[in-house]
Motif scaffolding. Structure first.
Motif, short mmCIF file in Angstrom:
data_model
loop_
_atom_site.label_atom_id
_atom_site.label_comp_id
_atom_site.label_asym_id
_atom_site.label_seq_id
_atom_site.Cartn_x
_atom_site.Cartn_y
_atom_site.Cartn_z
N ASP A 63 19.02 -35.28 36.11
CA ASP A 63 20.36 -35.89 36.34
C ASP A 63 21.22 -35.00 36.95
O ASP A 63 22.73 -35.49 36.87
N PHE A 64 20.99 -33.99 37.68
CA PHE A 64 21.99 -33.39 38.53
C PHE A 64 22.21 -34.10 39.69
O PHE A 64 21.18 -34.86 40.30
N VAL A 65 23.50 -34.00 40.39
CA VAL A 65 23.73 -34.94 41.61
C VAL A 65 23.48 -33.75 42.70
O VAL A 65 24.28 -33.00 42.81
N PRO A 66 22.36 -34.11 43.47
CA PRO A 66 22.23 -32.97 44.72
C PRO A 66 23.24 -33.56 45.82
O PRO A 66 23.37 -34.62 46.38
N TYR A 67 23.86 -32.52 46.27
CA TYR A 67 24.90 -32.65 47.43
C TYR A 67 24.86 -31.53 48.56
O TYR A 67 24.76 -30.65 48.43
N TYR A 111 26.45 -21.78 38.33
CA TYR A 111 24.77 -21.61 38.42
C TYR A 111 24.41 -21.54 39.90
O TYR A 111 24.96 -22.17 40.79
N SER A 112 23.35 -20.56 40.18
CA SER A 112 22.75 -20.46 41.42
C SER A 112 21.40 -20.15 41.45
O SER A 112 20.84 -19.70 40.25
N LYS A 139 29.13 -36.21 35.28
CA LYS A 139 27.96 -35.61 36.01
C LYS A 139 28.21 -34.34 36.71
O LYS A 139 29.04 -33.73 36.82
N ARG A 140 27.04 -33.65 36.57
CA ARG A 140 27.03 -32.32 37.43
C ARG A 140 26.62 -32.12 38.74
O ARG A 140 25.45 -32.68 38.88
N ILE A 141 27.32 -31.77 39.59
CA ILE A 141 26.89 -31.65 41.00
C ILE A 141 26.51 -30.32 41.50
O ILE A 141 26.98 -29.35 41.39
N ILE A 142 25.18 -30.33 41.99
CA ILE A 142 24.75 -29.01 42.58
C ILE A 142 24.57 -29.46 44.08
O ILE A 142 23.90 -29.98 44.58
N GLY A 143 25.42 -28.41 44.64
CA GLY A 143 25.35 -28.38 46.37
C GLY A 143 24.04 -27.46 46.84
O GLY A 143 23.51 -26.70 46.01
N ASP A 169 34.86 -27.16 45.75
CA ASP A 169 35.43 -26.58 44.57
C ASP A 169 34.81 -27.44 43.35
O ASP A 169 34.64 -26.93 42.17
N PHE A 170 34.10 -28.56 43.81
CA PHE A 170 33.90 -29.56 42.48
C PHE A 170 32.31 -29.26 42.22
O PHE A 170 31.83 -29.89 41.53
N PHE A 171 31.88 -28.34 42.89
CA PHE A 171 30.37 -28.16 42.71
C PHE A 171 30.28 -27.37 41.20
O PHE A 171 30.97 -26.30 40.86
N ASP A 172 29.03 -27.76 40.68
CA ASP A 172 28.72 -26.89 39.37
C ASP A 172 27.87 -25.89 39.53
O ASP A 172 27.16 -25.02 38.91
#
Lengths: 371, 441, 276
Positions: free
Chosen positions: A37-41, A108-109, A18-22, A79-82
């Motif tokens: 399907d991005f995981v918002p964090y 990505y930002s 999965k891809r994690i987006i902070g 560091d685990f953010f995509d």
């Protein structure tokens, strides 16, 4: 799970592909992330560790909360953010995002430009801005969002928010079956999970609470107002001084979970409405059309409702040092609480448990006056 | 009384300093409606001009109080209102002034320039998201002056956006708000806009900004013909009343004077040795400290927050005046928006690198104001970027916008500046070795 | 029945015993960092005066900065509530209290002996006793002499910095210029008073105003405050003990109203464990 380990699940999911987006701030429309399907964090600050590295990039008189978030990032906690997504709400977070990009170079930002005003033209602008966000995410994901995906994501988030509101219902009891710190703990964890998992966790909690006996004794009931608090230490301090925190008006709390997205034919309509009109934060400048008094009423009448429904005996207004935006609303909100007949304590704090001893006297003295 | 002002270098600067006083008098004595807004008014001056409304500026008034050593009693009065000490020093001064005004029921005797004419409405504006706190302060001012407001929410594209994709709807949002603002003012004042007057005011605005821009271009010359002290004195016409004919004439005069100086190699500092970039707010309570800079041959050649307008925009034939105005506003940062990310990931920090290079700076002065978070937040970052990408060192001056009680002792500043000269010499050598331009080898 | 209040401040510990409506024993002891934990010694001494033993005291309330760790107290109450109580007992007409302590300066608004609202200084030393201590040291005079010395000033010298560090540097500069000490001290008092008053002003000051704490013993500072507020303030006979008096009064009140269960067997007359 302890709050220290809150990122565990997100890291696990990342290993599964999965891809994690902070994200900073509740003005980031998470529905779009979920639809792809991005995981918002939610990006957290840190009440337990002092700010260190971040001071090389910011002045020490910049908001402790924002600096602390960035400090975590510099320490490698994210560091685990995509990728990261921000909203252009307050200046400090806006500036922090610039440094984040420069120093950490995320893959990505994106920043969603949230209007600060509510003119007719602001809505048109924001609708275009949401489309820009959608397009940018679609590029990152390599696929498009259909209206159906978006509607489904909206439904998932509405359902999640409904459950949190149901948890809050238990705090209307006297004494409440769930303490302020336990509820905050649950909500903070809920913001660190994909929405479906977060919903499952909340459902379990609900089931457990329904069978829980009422605690003793009855204590003064506090409404907590102010800047983001994503740690339970401050609420615990208030509880240790002999009060129950029964309701909050903060963004890691009711501000995030109260408003839903209306399920409209064009999903953008509901989204524009929620993020323009329904979310509350003092950074918004609503035009004053009549008098100052009516303007305050318009912006804060929900506090009256909270105080009544949750039976508050007093309000604690906490502002993290150097959050000018909240600090500027303090006189108006304080007077508004006073008009409701609620005693008020104003606290300024450094978002660091090591500095909390001076707060204890203030909080305890305040609770003594409520007796 | 302590001396607060600095010795001025150009003839025109003396006239610039007199500009605001005339406006405040006119507002106080005349019948015209008054608006309180923020510096540069979101580029909307021409709309007010065409509706015969005088804009006044609480921030500007606070600098006048500071220069006249009147800030301290007002700041103390404001402290009693429950506003934190770290909040904007300008607006806290204004709140103190308003407290005194309301308490006494008339203009306080000690109010500079006889006081500030009271507003018919507020016009807070988010100029390039430069200051959310200032905008928010208008909510607070509403506690003392109960008038309606229209907030110009002028957007600024984040560096994550694709400029070409978003340009049109961003500019359209500005145009739309200008038109809404016109409707708002017409409703509040009961006046109707005179379109001929508006066209003329828009043209004045364009011309004021063009000339002001050209003046700043001349500051790139070595030796620099105008220091920061003068630039600050010269900003009121362009910053606050650019739609006035007098403002156009003012900058034409300034331009002529600077051109003459450049042609004759007349520097503002007798013996220019160090060229400095200054950011951000000016210490209006203690501008005399810059006189010390003359002694050491240092001159501030470019200021961050007070940077004059960008190059004149290209205006399509027969454009609607509201659209012209929006393009003028947009032009201020357009050169950087086009570049988007540049070498520092954001156009906001890239500006500083460009300024430092174009104005051939040897060092930067980071004016860290305890009571101005918006412009101070990023100073360490800007310092890092200037050093890393351009080999330009910076000196941190810890201070406050208006409260002289927080200025470090003068002797300390002088000795630190002495040490900083050596730091600049060292980096000058580095830049020479790297083949980078150095104004005074 | 006897009741006790002990106020463990940052620089001074105060203990008071009352019987009926009368103070029968008082101890004031300067407590350095090391001595702060010796609250048991202060308690022993205050008991020894009238020849009492601990068990004879019906209820003991600890207050002040170090209240949490007093092992022989029956309850802790903040100094804010205690000051309000103590001052109200001394001056029933008091509506505003300004307490100038070593580390903290507070403003308290009182209605019928109850706290209505309060403010405390932020972590900065400006406006506290500590600020005056630093200046006294630089000037080479004793802290307790500042008040008298400042009254001799004919032309107070304005010291503009509010930051303790900067002010200290400024004072050194003034001394070097030959400005006399009296004028410097008077200027310092003016600055501290203005800082204190603008903080307390948030409560909307109402008369009567009472000044307590160590700062109340500085006549120069008190008169500077009076000039700032443009009114006369009341000064308790012993301004250091209002918190301890209030604590003792609250002990009696809670006991009489059956609002506290006193477990005498759990009181331990030993050192405070401050640094655990």
């Amino acid at each position: 799970m302890s709050l220290q380990d809150r990122s565990q699940r997100a890291q696990e999911l990342r290993r599964e592909g999965k891809r994690i987006i902070g994200y900073f701030c509740c003005y980031v429309p998470l529905e779009f992330l979920t639809a792809l399907d991005f995981v918002p964090y939610r990006i957290w600050a840190n009440m337990q560790e002092p700010i260190s590295e971040a001071n090389l990039h910011f002045i020490p008189t910049a908001c402790h909360y924002a600096r602390s978030c960035f400090n975590n990032a510099l320490k490698g906690y994210y560091d685990f953010f995509d990728g990261v997504v921000g909203a252009k709400t307050c200046d400090t977070f806006d500036r922090m995002f610039q440094v984040w990009k420069y120093v950490l170079k995320p893959e990505y930002s994106h920043v969603v430009h949230t209007p600060n005003a509510n003119h007719p033209s602001s809505y048109t602008f924001f609708r275009s801005e949401l489309k820009t966000f959608k397009k940018s995410l679609e590029r990152a994901a390599g696929r498009e969002i259909s209206d159906k995906d978006l509607r489904e994501a909206i439904r998932l988030h509405n359902n999640n928010r409904r459950l949190v509101r149901q948890l809050y219902e238990f705090r209307k009891e006297s004494p409440p079956r769930i303490s302020g710190s336990e509820l905050a703990h649950t909500v903070i964890l809920a913001m660190s999970l994909p929405v479906q998992e977060s919903t499952r966790m909340l459902e379990e909690k609900m089931g457990e609470l329904e069978n829980r006996p009422r605690p003793e004794p009855v204590k003064p009931r506090i409404l907590l107002w102010g800047t983001p608090v994503d740690d339970i230490s401050l609420i615990q301090l208030i509880e240790e001084c002999g009060a129950d925190v029964v309701m909050d008006d903060i963004c890691v709390g009711s501000r995030h979970y109260w408003p839903d997205v209306a399920e409209t034919d064009d999903p953008l309509d509901g989204l524009v409405e929620r993020y323009m009109d329904k979310l509350v934060c003092p950074f918004k400048f609503w035009d004053v059309t009549t008098t100052h008094r009516q303007d305050v009423e318009k912006r804060y009448s929900y506090l009256k409702q909270y105080a009544k429904e949750f039976g508050a005996d007093g309000a604690i207004m906490q502002v993290v040092t150097y959050c000018a935006i909240h600090a500027l609303d303090v006189p108006d909100v304080r007077d508004y609480f006073h008009e409701m007949g609620l005693p008020v304590l104003t606290l300024e704090h450094d978002y660091n448990v090591a500095t909390f001893s001076s707060l204890r006297t203030r909080v305890q003295a305040f609770i003594e006056t409520l007796d | 009384m302590k001396k607060t002002t600095a010795t001025k270098s150009t003839e025109t600067a003396r006239k610039g300093a007199r500009f605001p006083k005339r406006k405040y008098r006119e507002a106080l004595e005349g019948e015209k409606p008054v608006a309180w807004g923020m510096a540069r008014l979101g580029g909307a001056h021409a709309i007010l001009k065409a509706l015969d409304v005088i804009p006044l500026y609480p921030e500007n008034y606070a600098t006048v109080c500071a220069a006249k050593q009147m800030s301290v009693p007002y700041l103390d009065l404001c402290a009693g209102e429950g506003l934190s000490r770290y909040l904007c020093g300008y607006f806290r001064t204004d709140v103190g002034y308003l407290c005194k005004y309301l308490k006494e029921g008339r203009e306080p005797e000690d109010a500079p320039w006889g006081g500030m004419a009271k507003p018919d409405f507020f016009l807070p504006n988010w100029r390039w998201k430069l200051c959310d706190e200032g905008v928010k302060f208008f909510h607070t001012l509403g506690r003392y002056m109960d008038v309606p407001s229209y907030c110009l929410d002028l957007p600024v594209p984040p560096s994550t956006h694709n400029y070409e994709e978003i340009k049109d709807y961003y500019i359209q949002y500005i145009v739309d708000q200008y038109k809404e603002l016109r409707g708002f003012i017409e409703k509040v004042t009961g006046r109707k806009m005179d379109m001929d007057k508006f066209e003329e005011a828009v043209d004045n605005t364009l011309e004021t900004n063009r000339l002001w821009y050209e003046c700043h271009e001349l500051r790139k010359e070595v030796p620099c013909p105008m220091p920061a002290q003068d630039a600050w004195s010269c900003l009121p016409p362009g910053y606050f009343w650019p739609a006035d004919k007098e403002s156009v004439e003012f900058y034409r005069e300034l331009y002529e004077e600077l051109k003459y100086r450049v042609a004759n190699k007349i520097g503002a500092v007798p013996n220019e040795r160090y060229r400095l970039l200054f950011t951000e707010g000016a210490p209006y309570h203690s501008l005399w400290i810059f006189d010390y800079f003359y002694e050491i041959g240092a001159i501030i050649v470019i200021e961050g927050a007070y940077y004059a307008p960008g190059p004149p925009p290209e205006i399509p034939e027969g454009a609607d005046p509201f659209y012209k105005l929006a393009l003028r506003y947009w032009a201020d940062y357009e050169p950087w928006l086009r570049k988007a990310k540049g070498s520092t990931e954001t156009w906001e920090t890239d500006r500083f690198l460009d300024w430092a290079r174009d104005y051939k700076c040897d060092g930067g002065i980071m004016h860290h104001c305890l009571d101005c978070r918006t412009v101070s937040v990023l100073l360490p970052h800007i310092k890092n970027v200037l050093l890393r990408h351009a080999y330009i060192p910076c000196y941190f001056l810890e201070d406050c916008l208006v409260d002289p009680r927080d200025l470090p002792p003068v002797e300390r500043i002088k000795s630190e500046m002495q040490a900083f000269l050596e730091v600049m010499d060292h980096h000058k050598d580095i830049r020479k070795k790297k083949g980078l331009p150095v104004a005074h080898p | 029945m006897y009741f006790a209040g002990i106020d463990v401040g940052s620089t001074v510990t105060k203990a008071v015993i009352i019987k009926d409506d009368e103070i029968i024993s008082v101890i004031i002891r300067r407590t350095g960092a090391e001595h702060r934990r010796l609250t048991n010694k202060v308690m022993e001494d205050v008991l020894a005066g009238p020849g009492l033993v601990l068990d004879q005291v019906g209820c003991i309330i600890a207050t002040g900065y170090g209240r949490i760790n007093v092992p022989f107290s029956d309850k802790q109450i903040t100094e804010i509530t205690c000051h309000a109580k103590g001052v109200n007992w001394l001056f029933p007409s008091a509506k505003t209290i300004i307490d100038i302590g070593g580390q903290d300066t507070k403003g308290i608004k009182v209605v019928n002996g109850k706290v209505q609202d309060f403010v405390m200084n932020d972590k900065c030393a400006a406006g506290t006793g500590r600020f005056l201590e630093v200046i006294a040291e630089t000037l080479g005079v004793r802290l307790e002499d500042l008040g008298e010395l400042s009254l001799r000033s004919k032309r107070p010298e304005l010291v503009s910095s509010t930051c303790a560090l900067f002010a200290d540097e400024e004072v050194t500069g003034l001394l070097a210029k030959g400005v006399n000490k009296h004028d410097i001290i008077a200027g310092i008092h003016h600055g501290v008073a203005s800082r204190i008053c603008s903080m307390v002003e948030r409560l909307k000051i109402e008369e009567d105003v009472v000044v307590t704490g160590g700062g109340a013993k500085n006549i120069g500072l008190v008169s500077a405050i009076e000039r700032h507020l443009n009114l006369s303030v009341l000064n308790p006979p012993e301004p250091l003990i209002t918190g301890a008096i209030g604590a003792a009064l609250l002990a009696r009140e809670l006991f009489d109203k059956d609002r506290i269960v006193v477990k005498k067997e759990e009181r331990r007359l030993e050192e405070s464990r401050f640094f655990d």
